[in-house]
Motif scaffolding. Structure first.
Motif, PDB file in Angstrom:
ATOM      1  N   GLY A 133      10.860   1.472  -8.585  1.00 24.87           N
ATOM      2  CA  GLY A 133       9.423   1.469  -8.310  1.00 24.87           C
ATOM      3  C   GLY A 133       8.613   1.445  -9.593  1.00 24.87           C
TER       4      GLY A 133
ATOM      5  N   MET B 164       8.824  -2.021 -11.210  1.00 25.42           N
ATOM      6  CA  MET B 164       7.872  -2.916 -10.535  1.00 25.42           C
ATOM      7  C   MET B 164       6.450  -2.643 -11.013  1.00 25.42           C
ATOM      8  SD  MET B 164       9.576  -4.798  -8.291  1.00 25.42           S
ATOM      9  CE  MET B 164      11.157  -4.841  -7.459  1.00 25.42           C
ATOM     10  N   LEU B 165       6.128  -1.347 -11.161  1.00 27.77           N
ATOM     11  CA  LEU B 165       4.789  -0.973 -11.620  1.00 27.77           C
ATOM     12  C   LEU B 165       4.544  -1.483 -13.035  1.00 27.77           C
ATOM     13  CD1 LEU B 165       2.147   0.607 -11.339  1.00 27.77           C
ATOM     14  CD2 LEU B 165       3.370   2.650 -12.058  1.00 27.77           C
TER      15      LEU B 165
ATOM     16  N   ARG C 125       2.763  -4.836  -7.389  1.00 28.52           N
ATOM     17  CA  ARG C 125       2.083  -3.590  -6.998  1.00 28.52           C
ATOM     18  C   ARG C 125       2.438  -3.213  -5.572  1.00 28.52           C
ATOM     19  NH1 ARG C 125      -2.166  -1.217  -9.795  1.00 28.52           N
ATOM     20  NH2 ARG C 125      -1.914   0.354  -8.166  1.00 28.52           N
TER      21      ARG C 125
ATOM     22  N   GLN D 269       5.985  -1.890  -5.701  1.00 30.16           N
ATOM     23  CA  GLN D 269       5.946  -0.596  -6.389  1.00 30.16           C
ATOM     24  C   GLN D 269       5.476   0.504  -5.446  1.00 30.16           C
ATOM     25  OE1 GLN D 269       2.235   0.098  -7.561  1.00 30.16           O
ATOM     26  NE2 GLN D 269       2.893   2.210  -7.293  1.00 30.16           N
TER      27      GLN D 269
ATOM     28  N   SER E 270       2.427   8.411  -8.183  1.00 27.83           N
ATOM     29  CA  SER E 270       2.084   6.989  -8.270  1.00 27.83           C
ATOM     30  C   SER E 270       0.845   6.775  -9.129  1.00 27.83           C
ATOM     31  CB  SER E 270       1.862   6.432  -6.861  1.00 27.83           C
ATOM     32  OG  SER E 270       1.435   5.098  -6.924  1.00 27.83           O
TER      33      SER E 270
ATOM     34  N   THR F 193       0.841   4.975 -12.722  1.00 22.50           N
ATOM     35  CA  THR F 193      -0.011   3.791 -12.866  1.00 22.50           C
ATOM     36  C   THR F 193      -1.003   3.973 -13.996  1.00 22.50           C
ATOM     37  OG1 THR F 193       0.179   3.367 -10.492  1.00 22.50           O
ATOM     38  CG2 THR F 193      -1.622   2.268 -11.664  1.00 22.50           C
TER      39      THR F 193
END
Length: 585
Positions: A21, A24-25, A78, A81, A140, A144
């Protein structure tokens, strides 16, 4: 180990999902942050340089296509993610809830004596849900935000390292504010979550005791007590709102204004003095990045509240998990004969306040031993020790010569059965309440057990028979019906040792006759302990122990104790006299 480290340990159980995850972010952030640099390239190298000349649109089209492609990449990564991080978070909370609930099954009964059921429920549900917010939303958002801030600072230093260095002042300011916020938020959140637990406990207690509340007209009193708790909860929630209000848009607004002042001062001063020439593309990209910088800052600041709530909730959950329990073991014991011996047993629920004192007696296989005495004499405490709900303070209890403290608690109880004064039934059916989910007990065994205790005479009018739905505590059944189901449950498990705790005290005379016959069937070949107030139900017991203040005052058969003319004789005489008076009346 600190709360934060323990949360990280839980997260590491699912590190694969979380890492993917975050990967991906990172790709999404990189793609998104490349956009201003492409815009700078278009402005500086293809628009500004072409002033007054023919603009070559082919490279611009390629750059715009790349700009659009990066936007699509950002959206796709996104999305994945978000899916992966939430999937990981849900797995973490599923494991944590399972662990907490499983741990409650290992805790000693003594622990629940001092903690209302509603508070335990609150920790398993409300507190773990707050922790879920930590992994689903806060993790998250923080990941981010930090990735965006890192990427933005890389881009800013690439564009102009001096101005980028000035904006670094935001990081220590954020850190200092977080320390100040946590100092007060932790205090407020502890009170808020404690009040939620207390309200849950009170609601649970009120529902359980609604009959008494309404019978004694205590509705307004209960309402006032609940309102007092709720007002305290509201008071500290309001304090949190004030704190969060100062921490969110106001703080970010001040930081944004300060940064733009620095920006104007730096670039404006450089342009006026002529010491540096700033291209339009660089200016555009710098402004774009500074605007973008405050989105993650705002995201971090706005999650302070949830972060602190989750940490306080996690602290409460880990406090429950830290309570020492005894692991449930599957070790099976061969069915013991059931020779029970108490040797010089002392026991106290509170230190040195002994409710059993130097107690010694024996119950051989197949014998029925009755325990009688006034309230508080220690009858139920003997059964609590035999079942190892509590352990003796001094002395030993043996079954077939083996100290029960040398056996796992679950193994000791494997060949024991109990029928309580107020039997507890679970939501399900009559059948499921007899089997308790044990696959070894077949449907035919349930029917046979109910027939043996005379259950068909009381349960045959139920529309669905043994498939009749049972609500919580069996409140739709009569006390006699609940008791018969409880008797059938004990019989179906075929225990070597049977405990009947006031089993006939809450049922009518007709049902008592049915159960009295069933008890004779049930007791055959089993060591049976009967705790009874109705002395007429224990006349056939092999031995009767009369307890007074935790000691055996008298012991013998019914006939022997009647001839003795002591405490038992007086108790029986009083009950018999009351019965005659009632029958005459």
């Amino acid at each position: 180990m600190g709360t934060g480290k323990r949360l990280v340990q839980y997260a590491l159980n699912f590190k694969g999902v979380l890492i993917w995850g975050l990967v991906m972010l990172a790709i999404a952030v990189a793609a998104d942050l490349a956009a201003p640099l492409i815009a700078k390239e278009i402005i500086d190298n293809h628009i500004a340089v072409s002033s007054g000349a023919t603009v070559n649109f082919e490279p611009i089209a390629y750059l715009l296509a790349l700009f659009f492609a990066l936007a699509i990449v950002t959206a796709i990564f996104r999305y994945w993610q978000s899916i992966l991080l939430q999937k990981g978070a849900n797995r973490i909370i599923r494991k944590m809830r399972n662990d907490v609930y499983e741990h409650t099954q290992t805790l000693p009964i003594r622990y629940f004596d001092n903690l209302p059921a509603g508070k335990v429920v609150s920790r398993i549900t409300n507190d773990t849900e707050a922790i879920r917010d930590l992994f689903v939303t806060v993790l998250s958002q923080f990941a981010t935000s930090f990735m965006y801030m890192g990427g933005i600072y890389v881009a800013l230093f690439y564009l102009d390292w001096k101005m980028a260095a000035m904006t670094l002042v935001l990081i220590p300011m954020l850190y200092i504010w977080m320390l100040i916020y946590r100092k007060y938020a932790a205090r407020y959140n502890h009170v808020v979550r404690e009040k939620v637990s207390e309200m849950n406990a009170m609601i649970n207690e009120s529902i359980q005791g609604m009959t008494i509340i309404q019978a004694f007209r205590r509705e307004r009193k209960m309402k006032d007590e609940f309102e007092e708790m709720n007002n305290e909860h509201y008071k500290y929630q309001k304090k949190l709102l004030v704190l969060e209000g100062a921490a969110s848009y106001n703080l970010v607004g001040v930081l944004r204004s300060m940064t733009f002042i620095l920006f104007v001062w730096y670039f404006g001063g450089a342009s006026i003095s002529g010491s540096a020439v700033v291209t339009v593309g660089v200016l555009y990209a710098f402004i774009d990045y500074i605007i973008r910088l405050f989105n993650p800052i705002s995201g971090i600041v706005n999650q302070f509240g949830r972060l602190e709530q989750a940490l306080v909730a996690a602290e409460r959950v880990f406090r429950l998990l830290d309570q020492s329990g005894e692991a449930v073991v599957d070790k099976k014991l061969a069915r013991y004969q059931g020779n029970v011996r108490f040797e010089k047993v002392w026991f106290a629920y509170k230190e040195h306040e002994y409710v059993l004192k130097d107690l010694s007696f024996e119950a051989k296989q197949g014998e029925t031993v009755a325990l009688v005495g006034h309230t508080g004499s220690g009858k139920s405490s003997i059964m609590n020790l035999l079942f190892r709900f509590y352990d003796v303070s001094k002395g030993t209890i043996t079954i077939d010569g083996i100290n029960i403290n040398d056996m796992p608690r679950q193994s000791v109880r494997q060949h024991m059965g109990i029928v309580l004064q107020d039997p507890y039934l679970f939501s399900g059916t009559i059948e499921s309440n007899v089997t308790l989910g044990d696959e070894r007990i077949t449907r035919d065994m349930v029917i046979d057990a109910l027939a043996a205790v005379g259950g068909e005479r009381v349960l045959n009018h139920l529309p669905k028979g043994i498939d009749e739905p049972v609500v919580e505590k069996g409140s739709t059944l009569s006390s006699g019906q609940r008791q018969l189901v409880s008797f059938a449950r004990a019989l179906a498990f075929d225990p070597a040792i049977l405990i009947l705790d006031e089993a006939t005290s809450n049922i009518d005379t007709e049902t008592e006759e049915i159960i009295q016959h069933a008890m004779d069937v049930l007791k055959k070949g089993r060591t049976t302990f009967i705790i009874a107030h109705r002395l007429s139900t224990i006349k056939n017991a092999d031995r009767i122990l009369v307890l007074e203040k935790g000691e055996i005052a008298e012991a013998g058969s019914h006939e022997e104790l009647m001839k003795l003319g002591g405490t038992y004789f007086q108790m029986y005489k009083i009950q018999s006299g009351m019965s005659r008076t009632q029958s005459i009346g």
